[in-house]
Enzyme design. Structure first.
Site, PDB file in Angstrom:
ATOM      1  N   LYS A  40       0.880  -1.178   0.005  1.00  0.00           N
ATOM      2  CA  LYS A  40       0.139  -0.100   0.092  1.00  0.00           C
ATOM      3  C   LYS A  40       0.833   1.206   0.034  1.00  0.00           C
ATOM      4  O   LYS A  40       2.007   1.327   0.785  1.00  0.00           O
ATOM      5  CB  LYS A  40      -0.906   0.159   1.238  1.00  0.00           C
ATOM      6  CG  LYS A  40      -2.147   1.160   1.205  1.00  0.00           C
ATOM      7  CD  LYS A  40      -3.170   0.919   0.257  1.00  0.00           C
ATOM      8  CE  LYS A  40      -3.995   2.079   0.054  1.00  0.00           C
ATOM      9  NZ  LYS A  40      -3.461   2.706  -1.135  1.00  0.00           N
ATOM     10  N   LYS A  86       4.845   2.862   8.535  1.00  0.00           N
ATOM     11  CA  LYS A  86       3.476   3.694   8.631  1.00  0.00           C
ATOM     12  C   LYS A  86       2.329   2.747   8.680  1.00  0.00           C
ATOM     13  O   LYS A  86       1.409   2.920   9.812  1.00  0.00           O
ATOM     14  CB  LYS A  86       3.142   4.656   7.493  1.00  0.00           C
ATOM     15  CG  LYS A  86       2.287   5.810   7.758  1.00  0.00           C
ATOM     16  CD  LYS A  86       2.002   6.532   6.444  1.00  0.00           C
ATOM     17  CE  LYS A  86       3.311   7.371   6.108  1.00  0.00           C
ATOM     18  NZ  LYS A  86       2.854   8.487   5.298  1.00  0.00           N
ATOM     19  N   THR A  91      -4.845  13.864   5.019  1.00  0.00           N
ATOM     20  CA  THR A  91      -3.571  13.751   5.521  1.00  0.00           C
ATOM     21  C   THR A  91      -3.361  15.003   6.620  1.00  0.00           C
ATOM     22  O   THR A  91      -2.994  14.918   7.630  1.00  0.00           O
ATOM     23  CB  THR A  91      -2.464  14.200   4.453  1.00  0.00           C
ATOM     24  OG1 THR A  91      -2.596  13.092   3.587  1.00  0.00           O
ATOM     25  CG2 THR A  91      -1.189  13.926   4.857  1.00  0.00           C
ATOM     26  N   ASN A 134      -1.878  20.325  -1.091  1.00  0.00           N
ATOM     27  CA  ASN A 134      -2.968  19.791  -0.576  1.00  0.00           C
ATOM     28  C   ASN A 134      -3.101  19.469   0.841  1.00  0.00           C
ATOM     29  O   ASN A 134      -3.892  19.928   1.767  1.00  0.00           O
ATOM     30  CB  ASN A 134      -3.175  18.618  -1.224  1.00  0.00           C
ATOM     31  CG  ASN A 134      -4.372  17.466  -0.677  1.00  0.00           C
ATOM     32  OD1 ASN A 134      -5.356  17.952  -0.364  1.00  0.00           O
ATOM     33  ND2 ASN A 134      -3.976  16.204  -0.270  1.00  0.00           N
ATOM     34  N   LYS A 155       5.361   1.903  -2.654  1.00  0.00           N
ATOM     35  CA  LYS A 155       5.598   3.237  -3.152  1.00  0.00           C
ATOM     36  C   LYS A 155       5.958   3.055  -4.688  1.00  0.00           C
ATOM     37  O   LYS A 155       6.542   2.152  -5.197  1.00  0.00           O
ATOM     38  CB  LYS A 155       6.753   3.921  -2.535  1.00  0.00           C
ATOM     39  CG  LYS A 155       6.535   5.565  -2.533  1.00  0.00           C
ATOM     40  CD  LYS A 155       5.620   6.001  -1.609  1.00  0.00           C
ATOM     41  CE  LYS A 155       5.482   7.416  -1.431  1.00  0.00           C
ATOM     42  NZ  LYS A 155       4.592   7.793  -0.173  1.00  0.00           N
TER      43      LYS A 155
HETATM   44  N1  GLU Z   1       0.986   9.148  -0.194  1.00  0.00           N
HETATM   45  C1  GLU Z   1       0.527   8.837   1.075  1.00  0.00           C
HETATM   46  C2  GLU Z   1       1.345   8.740   2.085  1.00  0.00           C
HETATM   47  O1  GLU Z   1       2.547   8.673   1.841  1.00  0.00           O
HETATM   48  C3  GLU Z   1      -0.609   7.943   0.967  1.00  0.00           C
HETATM   49  C4  GLU Z   1      -0.619   6.684   0.553  1.00  0.00           C
HETATM   50  C5  GLU Z   1      -2.048   5.842   0.475  1.00  0.00           C
HETATM   51  O2  GLU Z   1      -3.072   6.381   0.609  1.00  0.00           O
HETATM   52  O3  GLU Z   1      -1.797   4.613   0.158  1.00  0.00           O
HETATM   53  O4  GLU Z   1       1.047   8.097   3.262  1.00  0.00           O
END
Ligand code: GLU
Length: 421
Positions: free
Chosen positions: A66, A90, A186, A217, A102
């Site tokens: 994810k 995370k 976020t 954002n 990623k």
């Molecule tokens: N790009 C965001 C992060 O770094 C969201 C990742 C997601 O929603 O999977 O946490």
């Protein structure tokens, strides 16, 4: 059997504080899979150029990959791998049933037209199709990608798999199976974390002062929420410049003006009379060393380094960007007593609402905005309190505590998979 690949130094530090099975750390030395592809994409000028594109799943012990996909000129394999490891920590810290991934494309999105971005987004999905899917790896927005890009991606996915699978991507528009609350997630998450920790943090100012680097954002939304909550937001910056007002910026109007494409300044209107407010300008880099209570880096990674960590005067840094503070700077800041609220916690709201979106998609229903907000608040506040508690217990910075908690969760899952008894 032993593998000489070095473990990420920050992970190694966290691992000193929790008992872990050796196999768990071994899993985290290298990516589970790291794919680099070349995407030939036609520009509006008719020329075809090949773009470097990546998708890395760092670890999948706790579930499918994810994480976001960024479009940025500095994207490369090393950066994508580091960020995929960050996502692994995370999702584990937030106890989401995922591993970490990623992706990215090496591209200056600011110079690309909408039609070019669409072609890049669709090419990325075609190029990565073998490794994606709702139970394999679920992409989402990141730097310079947004719900419009996710709409093209999920549309391309529908064409690729010959069927609707909205749970294959998150951060989609509501009309295509997106969730309420994802675009502000976020910032909302960071605000919950700040609220949960505020009583414990030494926020001297009354009201506490804030500087926000990055008015995109997440940064603009968080700045506005802090403004409404009574914080004094004295400085904000974007990639073109920074503005400062020791009396406090009127953040909603700064935002409105910026959204109209007029840069950073504020215009206050009473009735039909509008007054442009002139603010002091400063170099964006100087924002990082302002004398404020809370500094929020919400733009790029690696902005607080050993070169400027000594000059940082904020007592608290809230990492809304991914990896804005380098490992060397971390050590200097810890020594100086600056509290760093790490990205894995402070920017965890995005992936948390992504998880809610995925759950809703798999159930074929939609939660109301309040339900999403309530669940997000509960999870982020609880995780913030847990991280703070662990940091106190171990006598370590919040980042080490967050990594230790994440490692522990990965370890439980890894041990359950590997157990011989
Ligand atoms: N790009 C965001 C992060 O770094 C969201 C990742 C997601 O929603 O999977 O946490």
């Amino acid at each position: 059997m032993s593998d000489p690949t070095a473990l990420d130094p920050r992970l190694a530090e966290a691992a000193r504080h929790v008992p872990l099975a050796r196999a768990t750390l071994d899993r985290l030395r290298r990516p589970r899979s790291s794919l680099e592809v070349s995407l030939p994409v036609r520009g509006d000028d008719g020329e075809v150029r090949s773009l470097a594109a990546y998708r890395v799943r760092w670890d999948t012990t706790r579930g499918p990959g994810k994480g976001g996909v960024r479009f940025h000129p500095e994207v490369d394999r090393a950066m994508t791998e580091r960020l995929a490891l960050g996502m692994t920590l995370k999702t584990a810290l937030l106890d989401l049933p995922y591993g970490g991934a990623k992706g990215g494309v090496r591209l200056d999105a600011k110079q690309a037209s909408a039609a070019e971005l669409e072609r890049v987004a669709r090419a990325w999905v075609s190029g990565m199709a073998d490794v994606l899917g709702p139970e394999r790896d679920i992409p989402a927005p990141d730097l310079y990608t947004n719900e419009r890009i996710m709409a093209w991606m999920v549309d391309q996915w529908t064409a690729t798999v010959r069927g609707h699978q909205p749970a294959a991507f998150t951060g989609k528009p509501l009309a295509l199976g997106g969730s309420h609350g994802r675009t502000t997630a976020t910032a909302d998450g960071a605000k919950h974390v700040i609220d949960a920790l505020a009583p414990k943090l030494d926020l001297a100012g009354d009201p506490p002062t804030v500087a926000v680097q990055g008015f995109g954002n997440a940064g603009a939304e968080l700045a506005e929420q802090l403004f409404h909550a009574g914080y004094r937001v004295v400085a904000v910056s974007d990639s073109r410049g920074a503005i400062l007002d020791h009396g406090g910026l009127h953040v909603p109007s700064v935002r409105r003006v910026k959204e109209r494409g007029e840069g950073l300044r504020s215009v206050l209107c009473e009735g039909s009379v509008c007054e442009a407010r002139e603010h002091e300008r400063l170099e964006p880099g100087d924002l990082l060393t302002l004398d404020v209570d809370v500094l929020v880096p919400a733009a790029l990674g690696g902005v607080i380094t050993e070169a400027n960590a000594d000059a940082v005067r904020a007592g608290v840094i809230v990492e809304v960007a991914n990896e804005p503070v380098t490992a060397e700077a971390d050590a200097i800041l810890a020594e100086r007593g600056v509290t760093v609220v790490p990205d894995v916690l402070a920017s965890g709201g995005g992936v948390t609402v992504s998880y809610f979106e995925w759950v809703q998609n798999r159930q074929g229903l939609r939660w109301g905005a309040e339900e999403v907000a309530r669940r997000l608040g509960e999870r982020l506040r609880a995780t913030a309190a847990e991280t703070w508690g662990r940091a106190e217990e171990l006598g370590v910075p919040l980042r080490t505590a967050a990594s230790a908690l994440a490692l522990e969760r990965i370890d439980v899952a890894a041990s359950a998979r590997d157990s011989l008894t």
